[in-house]
Design a protein around this motif. Structure first.
Motif, mmCIF file in Angstrom:
data_model
loop_
_atom_site.group_PDB
_atom_site.id
_atom_site.type_symbol
_atom_site.label_atom_id
_atom_site.label_comp_id
_atom_site.label_asym_id
_atom_site.label_seq_id
_atom_site.Cartn_x
_atom_site.Cartn_y
_atom_site.Cartn_z
ATOM 1 N N UNK A 49 0.825 -1.211 0.000
ATOM 2 C CA UNK A 49 0.000 0.000 0.000
ATOM 3 C C UNK A 49 0.859 1.260 0.000
ATOM 4 N N UNK A 50 1.902 1.276 0.820
ATOM 5 C CA UNK A 50 2.765 2.466 0.889
ATOM 6 C C UNK A 50 3.433 2.748 -0.458
ATOM 7 N N UNK A 51 3.959 1.690 -1.104
ATOM 8 C CA UNK A 51 4.636 1.875 -2.398
ATOM 9 C C UNK A 51 3.644 2.288 -3.486
ATOM 10 N N UNK A 52 2.483 1.628 -3.517
ATOM 11 C CA UNK A 52 1.470 1.987 -4.514
ATOM 12 C C UNK A 52 0.937 3.400 -4.287
ATOM 13 N N UNK A 53 0.809 3.800 -3.028
ATOM 14 C CA UNK A 53 0.335 5.147 -2.705
ATOM 15 C C UNK A 53 1.349 6.195 -3.178
ATOM 16 N N UNK A 54 2.625 5.969 -2.885
ATOM 17 C CA UNK A 54 3.667 6.921 -3.276
ATOM 18 C C UNK A 54 3.764 7.031 -4.805
ATOM 19 N N UNK A 55 3.606 5.905 -5.503
ATOM 20 C CA UNK A 55 3.734 5.912 -6.961
ATOM 21 C C UNK A 55 2.480 6.413 -7.670
ATOM 22 N N UNK A 56 1.346 6.457 -6.966
ATOM 23 C CA UNK A 56 0.073 6.830 -7.584
ATOM 24 C C UNK A 56 -0.102 8.307 -7.854
ATOM 25 N N UNK A 57 0.820 9.110 -7.352
ATOM 26 C CA UNK A 57 0.740 10.548 -7.575
ATOM 27 C C UNK A 57 -0.506 11.155 -6.950
ATOM 28 N N UNK A 58 -0.960 12.245 -7.520
ATOM 29 C CA UNK A 58 -2.121 12.941 -6.955
ATOM 30 C C UNK A 58 -3.448 12.317 -7.390
ATOM 31 N N UNK A 59 -3.411 11.437 -8.395
ATOM 32 C CA UNK A 59 -4.643 10.856 -8.921
ATOM 33 C C UNK A 59 -5.124 9.633 -8.132
ATOM 34 N N UNK A 60 -4.171 8.834 -7.599
ATOM 35 C CA UNK A 60 -4.535 7.565 -6.956
ATOM 36 C C UNK A 60 -4.023 7.491 -5.529
ATOM 37 N N UNK A 61 -4.852 6.990 -4.635
ATOM 38 C CA UNK A 61 -4.466 6.674 -3.258
ATOM 39 C C UNK A 61 -4.445 5.163 -3.119
ATOM 40 N N UNK A 62 -3.631 4.674 -2.199
ATOM 41 C CA UNK A 62 -3.634 3.244 -1.865
ATOM 42 C C UNK A 62 -3.708 3.132 -0.358
ATOM 43 N N UNK A 63 -4.521 2.196 0.107
ATOM 44 C CA UNK A 63 -4.697 2.029 1.544
ATOM 45 C C UNK A 63 -5.104 0.598 1.837
ATOM 46 N N UNK A 64 -5.219 0.304 3.124
ATOM 47 C CA UNK A 64 -5.561 -1.038 3.572
ATOM 48 C C UNK A 64 -6.828 -1.013 4.417
ATOM 49 N N UNK A 65 -7.483 -2.150 4.471
ATOM 50 C CA UNK A 65 -8.534 -2.440 5.438
ATOM 51 C C UNK A 65 -9.741 -1.495 5.418
ATOM 52 N N UNK A 66 -10.381 -1.384 4.265
ATOM 53 C CA UNK A 66 -11.676 -0.709 4.218
ATOM 54 C C UNK A 66 -12.542 -1.393 3.164
ATOM 55 N N UNK A 67 -13.828 -1.137 3.233
ATOM 56 C CA UNK A 67 -14.799 -1.827 2.402
ATOM 57 C C UNK A 67 -14.807 -1.345 0.959
ATOM 58 N N UNK A 68 -14.998 -2.309 0.061
ATOM 59 C CA UNK A 68 -15.304 -2.022 -1.335
ATOM 60 C C UNK A 68 -16.650 -2.689 -1.605
ATOM 61 N N UNK A 69 -17.636 -1.897 -2.007
ATOM 62 C CA UNK A 69 -18.986 -2.385 -2.278
ATOM 63 C C UNK A 69 -19.037 -2.886 -3.711
ATOM 64 N N UNK A 70 -18.962 -4.201 -3.903
ATOM 65 C CA UNK A 70 -18.973 -4.785 -5.238
ATOM 66 C C UNK A 70 -20.361 -4.737 -5.858
ATOM 67 N N UNK A 71 -21.402 -4.932 -5.040
ATOM 68 C CA UNK A 71 -22.779 -4.795 -5.522
ATOM 69 C C UNK A 71 -23.701 -4.636 -4.327
#
Length: 181
Positions: A49-71
């Motif tokens: 998450x830390x590496x993906x967050x740093x590389x995502x720039x201002x457009x993308x955030x990366x984090x852990x442990x929260x819900x994604x509502x698939x449907x």
């Protein structure tokens, strides 16, 4: 065969407090308790998450442990180990597939079939563009399997496989050294 109890609706789930939602996922309206993660599992997820967050720039955030509502109906609410999502949606809840670029799962004892088969299918069906599955074991360098969505079939095709050092170009350039774990 026993009948299942009442199904959880999205309205019911959304009314629950954060403590009640922690450690569970909802699949087809049924509450599933997630296995307790090891320190190794949590560290891998955090490093990713830390590496993906740093590389995502201002457009993308990366984090852990929260819900994604698939449907919403029946309710399918997953809590991936790592989520890369549109930065502009940081205050929106629940997070929806249209705002997610990548989901990653760290495979642990008790989650093998779910992470390797079930979530692979669910995330593809929901239209998540990228899925990463991280295989880990004590004393073994983690292996990262990447998958890319074929939008026409809503199925993943196998992408690159990385052992230890991840030098991915998709979904965006990122380098993560997992060999020292």
């Amino acid at each position: 065969m026993r009948e299942a109890g009442p199904r959880v609706t999205s309205e019911q789930y959304d009314s629950w407090c954060a403590a009640k939602c922690a450690g569970i996922e909802i699949v087809d309206g049924t509450v599933l308790v997630r296995p307790v993660a090891s320190k190794r599992h949590n560290r891998l997820a955090r490093l990713l998450a830390n590496a993906l967050d740093a590389a995502g720039g201002s457009e993308w955030n990366a984090d852990t442990d929260f819900d994604v509502r698939l449907q919403d109906v029946p309710l399918n609410n997953r809590r991936p180990d790592v989520v890369v999502y549109r930065a502009e949606t940081i205050d929106e809840s629940p997070t929806r597939p249209a705002d997610v670029l990548l989901l990653a799962e760290v495979v642990s004892p008790g989650s093998e079939t779910t992470d390797r088969v079930v979530k692979l299918d669910q995330y593809a069906t929901a239209g998540i563009p990228f899925y990463w599955r991280i295989e880990q074991a004590v004393g073994v360098v983690p292996i990262v399997h990447t998958y890319v969505l074929d939008p026409a079939s809503r199925c993943y095709r196998v992408g690159e496989v990385f052992t230890g050092l991840v030098k991915a170009t998709a979904p965006y350039p990122v380098e993560i050294d997992l060999s020292s774990l």
